[in-house]
Motif scaffolding. Structure first.
Motif, mmCIF file in Angstrom:
data_model
loop_
_atom_site.group_PDB
_atom_site.id
_atom_site.type_symbol
_atom_site.label_atom_id
_atom_site.label_comp_id
_atom_site.label_asym_id
_atom_site.label_seq_id
_atom_site.Cartn_x
_atom_site.Cartn_y
_atom_site.Cartn_z
ATOM 1 N N LEU A 236 0.825 -1.217 0.000
ATOM 2 C CA LEU A 236 0.000 0.000 0.000
ATOM 3 C C LEU A 236 0.855 1.261 0.000
ATOM 4 O O LEU A 236 0.561 2.222 -0.713
ATOM 5 C CB LEU A 236 -0.943 0.001 1.208
ATOM 6 N N ARG B 4 2.334 1.892 -3.366
ATOM 7 C CA ARG B 4 1.386 2.354 -4.379
ATOM 8 C C ARG B 4 0.821 3.737 -4.065
ATOM 9 O O ARG B 4 0.684 4.585 -4.953
ATOM 10 C CB ARG B 4 0.227 1.342 -4.500
ATOM 11 N N TYR B 5 0.483 3.980 -2.796
ATOM 12 C CA TYR B 5 -0.249 5.202 -2.462
ATOM 13 C C TYR B 5 0.541 6.210 -1.620
ATOM 14 O O TYR B 5 0.118 7.367 -1.496
ATOM 15 C CB TYR B 5 -1.528 4.851 -1.686
ATOM 16 N N HIS C 46 1.607 7.732 2.052
ATOM 17 C CA HIS C 46 0.809 7.889 3.274
ATOM 18 C C HIS C 46 1.030 6.744 4.253
ATOM 19 O O HIS C 46 0.118 5.965 4.539
ATOM 20 C CB HIS C 46 -0.681 8.012 2.941
ATOM 21 N N ALA D 19 -1.972 4.443 5.644
ATOM 22 C CA ALA D 19 -1.931 3.075 5.121
ATOM 23 C C ALA D 19 -1.860 2.060 6.252
ATOM 24 O O ALA D 19 -2.498 0.999 6.192
ATOM 25 C CB ALA D 19 -0.734 2.910 4.187
ATOM 26 N N SER E 116 -6.950 -1.495 0.707
ATOM 27 C CA SER E 116 -6.979 -0.415 -0.284
ATOM 28 C C SER E 116 -8.312 0.325 -0.243
ATOM 29 O O SER E 116 -8.359 1.564 -0.337
ATOM 30 C CB SER E 116 -6.729 -0.974 -1.689
ATOM 31 N N THR F 100 -8.743 4.204 0.721
ATOM 32 C CA THR F 100 -9.442 5.169 -0.130
ATOM 33 C C THR F 100 -10.469 5.947 0.677
ATOM 34 O O THR F 100 -10.581 7.177 0.556
ATOM 35 C CB THR F 100 -10.129 4.432 -1.292
ATOM 36 N N LEU G 229 -8.602 8.439 2.910
ATOM 37 C CA LEU G 229 -8.035 9.563 2.167
ATOM 38 C C LEU G 229 -9.127 10.510 1.690
ATOM 39 O O LEU G 229 -8.940 11.742 1.669
ATOM 40 C CB LEU G 229 -7.222 9.049 0.982
ATOM 41 N N TRP H 225 -1.639 15.411 -0.288
ATOM 42 C CA TRP H 225 -1.854 13.975 -0.170
ATOM 43 C C TRP H 225 -2.008 13.277 -1.519
ATOM 44 O O TRP H 225 -2.075 12.061 -1.585
ATOM 45 C CB TRP H 225 -3.058 13.670 0.718
ATOM 46 N N LEU I 67 -0.731 11.583 -4.713
ATOM 47 C CA LEU I 67 0.519 10.861 -4.922
ATOM 48 C C LEU I 67 1.407 11.582 -5.911
ATOM 49 O O LEU I 67 0.999 11.843 -7.042
ATOM 50 C CB LEU I 67 0.204 9.455 -5.450
ATOM 51 N N ARG J 10 4.655 7.125 -8.414
ATOM 52 C CA ARG J 10 3.731 6.212 -9.079
ATOM 53 C C ARG J 10 4.383 4.831 -9.194
ATOM 54 O O ARG J 10 5.555 4.694 -9.467
ATOM 55 C CB ARG J 10 3.352 6.742 -10.459
#
Length: 418
Positions: free
Chosen positions: A21, A24-25, A27, A31, A64, A68, A71, A87, A89, A94
């Motif tokens: 996580l 990918r994201y 935070h 996370a 995830s 979401t 966030l 916040w 990304l 990426r």
């Protein structure tokens, strides 16, 4: 109580899911909250419904979705557009989908690198490692280090905040930085093990949960970087040291020094594994500090008795270790080894050179070592006072009781000659 198979699996998957996580994201803090909620859901549902065919993917999907939601809630609270952008990304963060295995590095190892980043304090490194990678709750970490849960919560939060504010990327370090970051990871694991094997404060001497967790995490790191001899050396050192734990505490919780331990209670399988590991690691390139310490532990563990210990070899190994760094504890241990191989006066002379070292000013080990050597020399009064000094400096109750008992034993008349 032993963990169930589902609990074992969740413990193994937790750092992988968190790493996926964060990769990918971003935070880290949010996370981790999402992963914890996914783990709770699994802990309640899997025993009833069965483990999914792809448990890692299941956890990543649930976490995830929760991330979401968190966030979005965070976004709703933000008033200004530039704050909202914080916040989102960054382009350079990426990465492939969270449930897609990374091609070049393992998420768990990257997560360890992140938790042990030099930008964080040692206290934050340890707390984050145990929390995010070890899977311990904040309350468990707090109990391990004898601080209130609120204090540990703030410590972990500060570490997460530091990661967020510094813009640390979830990516494997490259080049020379990788060796430095791996060294930081090993140092944190060593500190966790040391605190478990000889806790600095509190009523008991050992924290078996911490030593077991340190060994588990070091095994994990070795699986990820099997070519590194220092990782192997650290694992061997932990196994060889922890093998003595059953004989280190008496029936009433008292400390039993190595010379008086019942060696039949040492864990033979751990000793065999540790000796095999360090024997295989030493010929592989440059020898590091953990390998040397493991070699010293192996000499101790392979001796059939305290009297049969090869102190000359231990002395030589400590001298090599001293040449690597200016470590006062290594110097202290070297002095004791010299005393055992060349006579107490030689060791006492070396200890005298350490008396003014400010790094040992409040350390109970220096007066305890001096007391032991004076006792060997028959200097009962000096030994008694040194034992008392060591007890006064110690913050561990088991150590205090042992040192005071040694002092009291010397308070009476000396034993008759012969």
């Amino acid at each position: 109580m032993p963990e169930t198979p589902a609990e074992d699996l969740l413990r193994e998957l937790a750092p992988q899911v968190l790493g996926a996580l964060v990769r990918r994201y971003g935070h880290f803090d949010t996370a981790e909250d999402a992963v914890q909620e996914a783990l709770i859901t699994a802990a309640h549902g899997w025993p009833r419904d069965g483990v999914p065919e792809n448990p890692r993917g299941w956890l990543i999907t649930v976490a995830s979705r929760r991330l979401t939601d968190l966030l979005r809630r965070e976004q709703a609270r933000m008033r200004r557009e530039d704050t909202v952008a914080r916040w989102v990304l960054p382009e350079q963060w990426r990465a492939p989908a969270a449930d897609r295995p990374p091609a070049d590095a393992d998420d768990t190892l990257i997560l360890l690198f992140l938790c042990c980043h030099p930008a964080l304090s040692a206290a934050s490194q340890i707390a984050l490692t145990l929390r995010a990678v070890g899977g311990l709750s904040t309350a468990e970490v707090a109990r391990a280090f004898l601080v209130p849960e609120t204090t540990m919560t703030r410590r972990i939060s500060r570490g997460k905040q530091r990661i967020r504010d510094s813009g640390l990327r979830f990516a494997p370090p490259t080049g020379p930085e990788r060796a430095d970051r791996l060294a930081a990871v090993l140092h944190v694991l060593y500190l966790i093990f040391t605190e478990g094997y000889a806790r600095t404060a509190g009523p008991g001497l050992l924290r078996a949960d911490l030593t077991a967790e340190a060994i588990r995490l070091t095994r994990l790191v070795r699986r990820l970087v099997p070519e590194d001899p220092e990782v192997t050396g650290l694992l061997a050192l932990m196994l060889l040291t922890d093998a003595r734990a059953p004989a280190r505490i008496g029936r009433h919780g008292e400390l039993v020094p190595m010379a008086e331990q019942d060696r039949s209670r040492w864990r033979a399988e751990q000793i065999a594994e540790g000796v095999e590991l360090i024997t295989g690691a030493l010929p592989r390139g440059v020898v590091g500090a953990y390998q040397l310490q493991a070699a010293i532990a192996a000499v101790h563990d392979e001796a059939p008795s305290a009297a049969a210990t090869d102190w000359a070899q231990i002395t030589a190994l400590y001298e090599v270790l001293l040449g690597m760094s200016d470590n006062p504890v290594v110097a202290l241990n070297h002095a004791v080894a010299v005393a055992m191989s060349r006579g107490a006066p030689a060791g006492l002379a070396l200890l005298a050179d350490l008396a003014d070292d400010p790094r040992l000013a409040d350390d109970p080990r220096l007066p305890a070592a001096r007391a032991h050597l004076w006792e060997l020399e028959g200097e009962r009064l000096a030994a008694r006072e040194a034992y008392r000094m060591a007890a006064a400096r110690s913050t561990n109750l088991a150590q205090q009781r042992y040192l005071n008992a040694r002092a009291e034993r010397l308070a009476g008349d000396p034993p008759p000659a012969g």
